[in-house]
Scaffold this active site. Structure first.
Site, PDB file in Angstrom:
ATOM      1  N   LYS A   7       0.854  -1.192   0.000  1.00 11.67           N
ATOM      2  CA  LYS A   7       0.000   0.000   0.000  1.00 11.67           C
ATOM      3  C   LYS A   7       0.889   1.240   0.000  1.00 11.67           C
ATOM      4  O   LYS A   7       2.008   1.178   0.492  1.00 11.67           O
ATOM      5  CB  LYS A   7      -0.907   0.008   1.241  1.00 11.67           C
ATOM      6  CG  LYS A   7      -1.725  -1.256   1.459  1.00 11.67           C
ATOM      7  CD  LYS A   7      -2.888  -1.354   0.517  1.00 11.67           C
ATOM      8  CE  LYS A   7      -3.745  -2.586   0.822  1.00 11.67           C
ATOM      9  NZ  LYS A   7      -4.873  -2.721  -0.106  1.00 11.67           N
ATOM     10  N   HIS A  13      -6.736 -13.601  -7.329  1.00  8.18           N
ATOM     11  CA  HIS A  13      -7.546 -12.604  -6.633  1.00  8.18           C
ATOM     12  C   HIS A  13      -8.967 -12.650  -7.180  1.00  8.18           C
ATOM     13  O   HIS A  13      -9.173 -12.921  -8.354  1.00  8.18           O
ATOM     14  CB  HIS A  13      -6.958 -11.201  -6.798  1.00  8.18           C
ATOM     15  CG  HIS A  13      -7.519 -10.231  -5.804  1.00  8.18           C
ATOM     16  ND1 HIS A  13      -8.754  -9.641  -5.975  1.00  8.18           N
ATOM     17  CD2 HIS A  13      -7.047  -9.769  -4.621  1.00  8.18           C
ATOM     18  CE1 HIS A  13      -9.008  -8.857  -4.929  1.00  8.18           C
ATOM     19  NE2 HIS A  13      -7.997  -8.914  -4.096  1.00  8.18           N
TER      20      HIS A  13
END
Length: 414
Positions: free
Chosen positions: A153, A272
């Protein structure tokens, strides 16, 4: 003719459980027959070419209907499909047939595919996970504990060099994996080739310093299958152990193509599930995630995100553990309390590691190790990078907490 309560299902049939809400005035039997017809050989009228084939052999059959307890005008319709309706080894074709057109049917207010029973005669035609749980552990030389990961992130906006630095700090601190966010493909601020190069440098530096095998899920998802394969090939040439794919936005055809490449070239494949909640979150309409999980196991993937039970993303404990078992185990008994409508026998198909990710942090570690057990990946993004002392201390905290929880379980202290 498509509602046949006397039908005895065969071991080779694909069985489906649909939660259906008929329009007012439409009998449940008529709605169930319409679902079976539209998802197999039926159309809106009788056509003369019906006489040129054996509809009895090829049609889907609604063989049972049961009301849903506590819900008004809602039923579970059980439909059996003969195996000859489906192309071997194609999740794309299977889903096109079973959920393709029928969800827009006028006779239904809502329809949800709750579960599928995939017979071994069909599942054996699929590649399945490129490697599976045991082979992955052998490749990584890591046993007896959950694997630890971290999504880098901020998910968007970092340069490739700063991105590589964050990867290095997390892996050096004790994590097994770091991860590209699903949004990260090849944007102006960080082109994929630059990211792959800096990440590879971080991987090898962390491996040399820790003596452990490390990985980063390099997202190969792209706008075309050809570009996706080019990225996977480059990852392999760099010596990366694992690549990543967004299987719902990328599509099952692309996913299976990538799974074949990964098996042939020794790459692990992380999956994902971006976009899944669009399909599975409504309780009355769509497709339950347990079906998407089964479809992924057949299409090919070594890891898949499976909810957390305790983090920021929705997930009921028993239902989540039900599809975690469907991902990992060889044989899963029918258990309606966990949402499992059919006994599923995967025979020898390798298992998929469930990934717990989304709003979890070090204080969730005792619950996560208890819920998911050893064969899982626990992924802390903000739970690593949000540590007040920095990325590496965040990784250290997660590794120490994980090993403490595993030790406590092994010694019977919990």
């Amino acid at each position: 003719t498509y509602y046949t309560p006397e039908y005895q299902t065969k071991d080779t049939d694909i069985l489906a459980a649909f939660r259906m809400t008929p329009q007012p005035g439409v009998p449940a039997e008529e709605a169930g027959a319409a679902v079976a017809a539209e998802s197999s050989t039926g159309t809106w009228t009788t056509v003369w070419t019906d006489g040129l084939t054996s509809l009895d052999r090829y049609k889907g059959r609604c063989y049972d209907i049961e009301p849903v307890a506590g819900e008004e005008n809602q039923y579970i319709a059980y439909v059996a499909y003969p195996l000859d309706l489906f192309e071997e080894g194609s999740v794309t074709n299977m889903l096109t047939s079973i959920v393709g057109n029928v969800f827009g049917f006028k006779a239904l207010r809502a329809l949800r595919l709750e579960d599928l029973r995939i017979p071994p005669a069909y599942s054996k035609t699929f590649i399945g996970p490129p490697h599976g749980i045991q082979v992955e552990r052998d490749k990584l030389n890591k046993y007896g504990r959950p694997l630890l990961g971290c999504t880098i992130k901020p998910k968007l906006g970092l340069s490739a060099k700063n991105y590589g630095r964050a990867v290095y700090e997390c892996l050096r601190g004790g994590l097994d994996f770091t991860k590209d966010d699903e949004n990260v493909n090849s944007q102006p601020f960080m082109r994929w080739r630059d990211r792959f190069l800096f990440v590879a440098e971080a991987l090898f530096k962390a491996q040399a310093e820790t003596g452990e095998i490390k990985g980063h899920y390099l997202n190969a998802t792209a706008g075309t299958c050809e570009e996706m394969m080019k990225r996977a090939v480059f990852a392999r040439e760099l010596g990366a152990p694992i690549v990543m794919h967004d299987y719902l936005t990328g599509g099952f055809t692309a996913n299976t193509s990538l799974a074949y490449y990964c098996r042939d070239n020794g790459l692990l494949l992380h999956i994902h599930r971006a976009m899944h909640a669009v399909i599975d979150r409504q309780r009355n309409h769509g497709i339950h995630f347990r079906v998407l999980a089964k479809a992924l196991r057949m299409s090919g993937g070594d890891h898949i995100h499976a909810g957390t039970v305790v983090g920021k993303l929705e997930g009921e404990r028993e239902v989540t553990l039900g599809f975690v078992d469907l991902l990992r185990d060889d044989y899963i008994e029918k258990d309606r309390s966990r949402g499992i409508y059919f006994t599923q026998d995967w025979v020898s198909m390798p298992g998929v590691l469930p990934v717990a990710s989304g709003g979890i942090h070090v204080w969730h570690m005792p619950a996560l190790t208890e819920i998911f057990g050893d064969d899982s990946v626990l992924q802390f993004g903000g739970g690593t990078l949000g540590h007040p002392w920095g990325n590496a201390p965040g990784a250290v905290a997660n590794r120490v907490a994980s090993e403490a929880c595993v030790q406590a379980l092994n010694e019977g202290l919990r």
